[in-house]
Design an enzyme around this catalytic site. Sequence first.
Site, PDB file in Angstrom:
ATOM      1  N   GLU A  44      -3.966   1.802  -7.710  1.00 20.33           N
ATOM      2  CA  GLU A  44      -4.376   2.832  -6.758  1.00 20.33           C
ATOM      3  C   GLU A  44      -3.450   4.038  -6.914  1.00 20.33           C
ATOM      4  O   GLU A  44      -2.399   4.122  -6.270  1.00 20.33           O
ATOM      5  CB  GLU A  44      -4.314   2.265  -5.333  1.00 20.33           C
ATOM      6  CG  GLU A  44      -4.981   3.160  -4.328  1.00 20.33           C
ATOM      7  CD  GLU A  44      -5.258   2.463  -3.014  1.00 20.33           C
ATOM      8  OE1 GLU A  44      -6.425   2.207  -2.710  1.00 20.33           O
ATOM      9  OE2 GLU A  44      -4.296   2.177  -2.293  1.00 20.33           O
TER      10      GLU A  44
ATOM     11  N   HIS B 132       0.853  -1.193   0.000  1.00 16.07           N
ATOM     12  CA  HIS B 132       0.000   0.000   0.000  1.00 16.07           C
ATOM     13  C   HIS B 132       0.889   1.243   0.000  1.00 16.07           C
ATOM     14  O   HIS B 132       1.967   1.233   0.578  1.00 16.07           O
ATOM     15  CB  HIS B 132      -0.919  -0.007   1.234  1.00 16.07           C
ATOM     16  CG  HIS B 132      -1.967   1.056   1.163  1.00 16.07           C
ATOM     17  ND1 HIS B 132      -1.698   2.363   1.508  1.00 16.07           N
ATOM     18  CD2 HIS B 132      -3.254   1.024   0.753  1.00 16.07           C
ATOM     19  CE1 HIS B 132      -2.796   3.083   1.321  1.00 16.07           C
ATOM     20  NE2 HIS B 132      -3.755   2.291   0.859  1.00 16.07           N
TER      21      HIS B 132
END
Length: 240
Positions: free
Chosen positions: A165, A94
């Site tokens: 993302e 992430h």
Amino acid sequence: MALRLVIGNWKMQLTVREAVHLALTLRHSRLASQARLVLCPSFTALSAVSRVLHGSPIELGAQNLAPVANGAMTGEVSASDLKILGCRFVIVGHSDRRALGETDAQIRQKVRQALASGLTPVLCVGERRAERRPGQARPVVRGQVQSAVSGLPPAQRRRVRITYEPVWAISPGGPVTPPQAFAMAEVIWQSLGGQASPLIYGGSVTPSNINAFLDGTHFSGVLVGQASLTARSLISLVNG
Ligand code: PGA
């Protein structure tokens, strides 16, 4: 067509008590059977949330894992422990973790640890705001994907759920437009040698924009932060 996958990344936003309460509310809510809901609480809430979800179709995921199987690694959590706690998914790479210094080499190891323990890695890739300039974002994303899956046999590679993302689009940033996200999905497919299975999109997904991203071709799932923090919003993401 693949089930609509909604992964709630609760980050460090909820206390253990709040996480349990939200999981209980979701467990007793009516959720569409064509969707799969995965909750990713913080490490400290995993055990309690796992007990709440036991026997329900809602699945559990973790937000991170250690790059090695075991050893003297203060503060780390192993893939095998996540599995024992009931996780089926784990977020890897992430941008919050990359910003803390996580390297492509560590991400590659984490993907392998997840796969070796039977967890599905949700591999996050995406360019930062400074890398958005024309011609720059694509090589960055391509490099992240190739580095993370390099050397994996095709069957294992297929188990990695790649999540586009864009870092600048994570809230409070704005979302990308669906066509921008679809274009990057195609870049990701090319970097995988043309393998064109649907990806996951993340970055300011809300109940009002989710359907524009989930075209079933480029994306069949979403990774959601802010809009996964209330039952009402999560239920509308799942039920469409
Ligand atoms: P957001 O976060 O939905 O709040 O933009 C997504 C993420 O960081 O995974």
